[in-house]
Each structure stands twice: as C-alpha cells, then as structure tokens.
Design a protein around this motif. Structure first.
Motif, PDB file in Angstrom:
ATOM      1  N   ARG A  27      -6.272   0.420   1.777  1.00 19.76           N
ATOM      2  CA  ARG A  27      -6.368  -0.929   1.214  1.00 19.76           C
ATOM      3  C   ARG A  27      -5.885  -0.942  -0.237  1.00 19.76           C
ATOM      4  O   ARG A  27      -5.177  -1.863  -0.658  1.00 19.76           O
ATOM      5  CB  ARG A  27      -7.800  -1.443   1.295  1.00 19.76           C
ATOM      6  CG  ARG A  27      -7.943  -2.867   0.751  1.00 19.76           C
ATOM      7  CD  ARG A  27      -9.295  -3.481   1.048  1.00 19.76           C
ATOM      8  NE  ARG A  27      -9.406  -4.822   0.495  1.00 19.76           N
ATOM      9  CZ  ARG A  27      -8.982  -5.932   1.082  1.00 19.76           C
ATOM     10  NH1 ARG A  27      -8.392  -5.859   2.254  1.00 19.76           N
ATOM     11  NH2 ARG A  27      -9.139  -7.116   0.517  1.00 19.76           N
ATOM     12  N   TYR A 108     -13.191  -2.329  -6.474  1.00 17.60           N
ATOM     13  CA  TYR A 108     -13.383  -2.297  -5.023  1.00 17.60           C
ATOM     14  C   TYR A 108     -14.820  -1.913  -4.686  1.00 17.60           C
ATOM     15  O   TYR A 108     -15.269  -0.796  -4.984  1.00 17.60           O
ATOM     16  CB  TYR A 108     -12.403  -1.297  -4.407  1.00 17.60           C
ATOM     17  CG  TYR A 108     -12.631  -1.014  -2.943  1.00 17.60           C
ATOM     18  CD1 TYR A 108     -12.085  -1.843  -1.964  1.00 17.60           C
ATOM     19  CD2 TYR A 108     -13.391   0.078  -2.529  1.00 17.60           C
ATOM     20  CE1 TYR A 108     -12.290  -1.585  -0.624  1.00 17.60           C
ATOM     21  CE2 TYR A 108     -13.607   0.344  -1.188  1.00 17.60           C
ATOM     22  CZ  TYR A 108     -13.055  -0.491  -0.246  1.00 17.60           C
ATOM     23  OH  TYR A 108     -13.283  -0.229   1.092  1.00 17.60           O
ATOM     24  N   THR A 134     -15.131  -5.901   0.703  1.00 20.47           N
ATOM     25  CA  THR A 134     -14.685  -5.705   2.086  1.00 20.47           C
ATOM     26  C   THR A 134     -15.832  -5.409   3.044  1.00 20.47           C
ATOM     27  O   THR A 134     -15.583  -5.235   4.241  1.00 20.47           O
ATOM     28  CB  THR A 134     -13.688  -4.536   2.170  1.00 20.47           C
ATOM     29  OG1 THR A 134     -14.374  -3.293   1.934  1.00 20.47           O
ATOM     30  CG2 THR A 134     -12.569  -4.693   1.150  1.00 20.47           C
ATOM     31  N   CYS A 170     -11.705 -11.143  -0.927  1.00 21.36           N
ATOM     32  CA  CYS A 170     -12.538 -10.643   0.160  1.00 21.36           C
ATOM     33  C   CYS A 170     -11.748 -10.618   1.457  1.00 21.36           C
ATOM     34  O   CYS A 170     -10.696 -11.245   1.581  1.00 21.36           O
ATOM     35  CB  CYS A 170     -13.828 -11.444   0.303  1.00 21.36           C
ATOM     36  SG  CYS A 170     -13.589 -13.168   0.701  1.00 21.36           S
ATOM     37  N   THR A 171     -12.277  -9.891   2.435  1.00 23.78           N
ATOM     38  CA  THR A 171     -11.522  -9.582   3.641  1.00 23.78           C
ATOM     39  C   THR A 171     -11.595 -10.633   4.733  1.00 23.78           C
ATOM     40  O   THR A 171     -10.790 -10.601   5.660  1.00 23.78           O
ATOM     41  CB  THR A 171     -12.020  -8.253   4.243  1.00 23.78           C
ATOM     42  OG1 THR A 171     -13.459  -8.239   4.208  1.00 23.78           O
ATOM     43  CG2 THR A 171     -11.493  -7.071   3.483  1.00 23.78           C
ATOM     44  N   GLY A 310     -16.183  -7.499   7.182  1.00 22.55           N
ATOM     45  CA  GLY A 310     -14.994  -6.705   6.934  1.00 22.55           C
ATOM     46  C   GLY A 310     -13.849  -7.094   7.846  1.00 22.55           C
ATOM     47  O   GLY A 310     -13.900  -8.083   8.580  1.00 22.55           O
TER      48      GLY A 310
END
Length: 399
Positions: A27, A108, A134, A170-171, A310
């Motif tokens: 990522r 992160y 995430t 964000c994921t 996630g």
C-alpha cells in the motif's frame, strides 16, 4: 543536515515491512507512486529487515524508485526511536528535507501515542498531517491485557484523533462513514503497473489446460477466522471427485499448521489428496507467480466491522494480474467484482454458498472463462492514473 531538492515532499510513515515484506508496504509503494504521479516527491519511513545502527549500515534504500529510510533510526546522527510512542524520527526527516518543503506527513495506522507526538512536532514546523486508515480491529484471541490496550488505542485513534487531525485517507466507504473528518478520500488501493514485480509475474503466466486451478494466498488469521479457509476447503471436498478436475493451491501456510488449527480436516484432506497443495510461506514474487498461473483467486470473509473497514490486498493483486476472483461481498468489493463478468460472487460465506460458486467455476466454458479473465486484466480500477484527480483534490483541501 544535507538538504534535498526544492520540490514539495510527502513523508509517508508507518510500520511498513520494507521493501515488500507486508501488505502495508504494498500500500505504501502504491500511495508513493500516486503522490509522485501527482507532482510530489516522497520519502517513506518504514522498517528495514534490520534497523541501522552503525556507520556501516544502510540508512537509505530505494524501493521501486522511491527513497525509503528506517523509521526507528533514519540517520546515523538520529537517536533510536520507538515510533509507537515517539515522533522524533518523523521530525528528523522533516528537518532533513526542510520544513518549508514538506507538503504533508501521511501516517499509516499510527498508534495513538506516536500519532500525538507527530502532531505536536509537526505543529511546531507548520507541516500538515494526514492519516491513512485501513483497518479497525477489535478483540482478538485470549490475551486480555494486549486486547484491552489494542482496543483502547484503536478506538481513541479512530473516534477522536482522526477528527482532530481532519485529513483522512481510508480504504472503504464503510470506514469513511464511521470517521468524522473534514477532508476525506476513499482509496482502496493504488497500483503502478510499471513495477517490475507485475511484469515479471505476467511473463510467467501459464494456465493448466487439464484442471481448473484455484489459489488461496495469504495469512488466514488467528484460528483461521480471517478468510474462512476451512469453509473453502470443506466446499472443495463437496465437489464431485470423479470427473471434476480441479486443484486448490494454498500459499502462506503449511499443511501441518493448518491441521493443528483444523484437526477435523485430516480425513477431508486425505480424500482430496493432491487436489489440495500446501506451499507454506513463500516470497512475494513466488506468491504472485502462483497467482497468475491460477484460473481463480479465492477468499471469503464474514461480513463484520473488520472485513468491511479494510480492503483485501489479494483482490487488488488478482485484478492487476488479470485473475478472476471468487469472493463474497464485503468492504467495497461490490464496486469492482461483477458476477460472471470479471469473477464470481459468492452469495454467502458458508460452505454451501462457496460450493455453488465452485461448481460454476469448474463448469464454465473455456471461452467464457477467457473473456472473464480479459475483462479483469483490461479494466484495472486501481491503476494510479485513475486516482490522480481525487488525490490532488484531497491535497488541495488539507487542514
């Protein structure tokens, strides 16, 4: 300290296993490539295999063209830093670049104490901070003290600090709805298809003409709860074994470890025989080659806060290599996985639902299958150019 070039820089910091030992590193490289493609320079702060300590150690590496330093000690004259509680290494790098050249410090899944330390240090040098979120894990396993600390830290970061920081990547849309942020961007994954690992894997693509091959690749989690691997194995055992040619490759765990967690499957695996092959832990390059040589990537997750927060790395990797995915809908997978067009949607997450999808997969006409594979390969939503406008907009709204 030596100063870099006058361009604006983004510092991307976290516990990434560099160069590519973890999904978080994948990522990080994707984000770095997106930032560079958008006109910024990037320096990644993560974890090398061994933390540098002496003048003879390597303090900077280049990962797919991106400069990276160790978050525990980025420079020879830095003190060793526990980034979990201290933001000193981030401040060292900001001063190294030149505070006036830092466009953003992107953190992160940062632990709360370390995050607050970074926030204080960045406020002194007027550097914006953003969070890349995430995951939202809760209670896991039987270690009570560890779980309490983990849950409290995560809840504080997600519910309080994210709002205070104000800038969040964000994921998933699920996670975006839970986070109160003034500047939000949803980014499941970003990929630079020019990276060597993708072309190297694609060059080895060769499908078995005799049997439909499936691959599960990754860590199935504590007690096999993450990707429901036991339910997948059980579903394969329900396929007719006479006249039905299939192989399931399991990458990331060996047979002994699997049976220690799922002892009831001793007889099941005996009946399946060489139709199920365990490969244990392998390098990332080997895992990608195994993936591209498979007809399908398969994983199934129980819909809950963890799986919906996630976005699965294995879905992005399969898409990038043109491998159709068999999965149920969690997170934002439904935005990208279309039944019988680029993969197969599992209606539930139990063995019977998986079995129904497997029957469709093994019985599918070869021509229909290849059209599905071509659709997956030619329409990759995660390629970096698809996200540049959203990223530039996010950067333009920094708090």
């Amino acid at each position: 300290m030596h100063r870099l070039t006058p361009e604006k820089w983004i510092i991307l910091a976290g516990g990434f296993g560099l160069p590519d030992r973890t999904a978080s590193a994948t990522r990080a490289i994707g984000l770095a490539k997106l930032a560079e493609y958008s006109g910024y320079r990037v320096l990644i702060l993560g974890k090398f295999v061994s933390a540098p300590r002496t003048k003879y150690d390597q303090y900077e590496i280049v990962v797919n063209g991106v400069k990276a330093r160790d978050i525990r000690r980025p420079f020879l004259d830095s003190s060793e830093c526990d980034y979990v509680v201290d933001g000193a290494s981030v401040e060292d790098v900001a001063k190294y670049i030149g505070p006036e050249k830092v466009a953003l410090v992107l953190l992160y899944n940062y632990p709360s104490r370390g995050l607050m330390s970074v926030m204080r240090r960045c406020a002194k040098i007027n550097a914006p901070v953003a969070l890349d979120l995430t995951e939202w894990y809760g209670w896991e396993g039987a270690k009570i003290v560890r779980n309490i600390i983990r849950v409290v830290d995560t809840e504080f970061r997600m519910r309080v600090l994210s709002k205070y920081v104000g800038n969040v990547i964000c994921t998933s849309s699920f996670l975006a709805r839970k986070i109160l942020s003034r500047n939000m961007m949803i980014l499941p994954f970003v990929v630079d298809k020019d990276e060597w690992k993708w072309s190297q894997a694609m060059s080895s693509a060769e499908l078995d003409p005799e049997a439909r091959t499936f691959v599960y690749s990754g860590s199935p989690g504590l007690r096999m709860h993450k990707d429901l691997l036991p339910q997948i194995v059980q579903a394969f055992s329900l396929l007719p074994l006479d006249g039905c040619k299939f192989v399931l490759d399991i990458v990331g765990i060996d047979k002994e470890t699997y049976l220690s967690e799922v002892p009831r499957h001793v007889i099941t695996l005996q009946l399946l025989g060489n139709r199920v092959r365990f490969h244990g832990r392998v390098s990332h390059e080997t895992a990608l080659r195994k993936l591209v040589n498979s007809h399908y990537s398969i994983f199934v997750r129980k819909p809950n806060r963890v799986s919906n927060s996630g976005f699965p790395t294995k879905y992005m990797e399969a898409t990038t290599l043109g491998v159709p995915v068999i999965s149920n809908i969690t997170s934002d997978i439904g935005n990208y996985l279309f039944h019988k067009r680029n993969g197969i949607v599992v209606e539930g997450f139990d063995s019977k639902s998986i079995l129904k999808a497997l029957k469709l997969a093994v019985e599918m006409d070869a021509g229909d299958y290849m059209r599905m594979r071509e659709e997956q390969l030619s329409n990759n939503p995660f390629e970096k150019q698809n996200w540049i406008d959203l990223f530039r907009s996010f950067m333009g709204r920094l708090q």
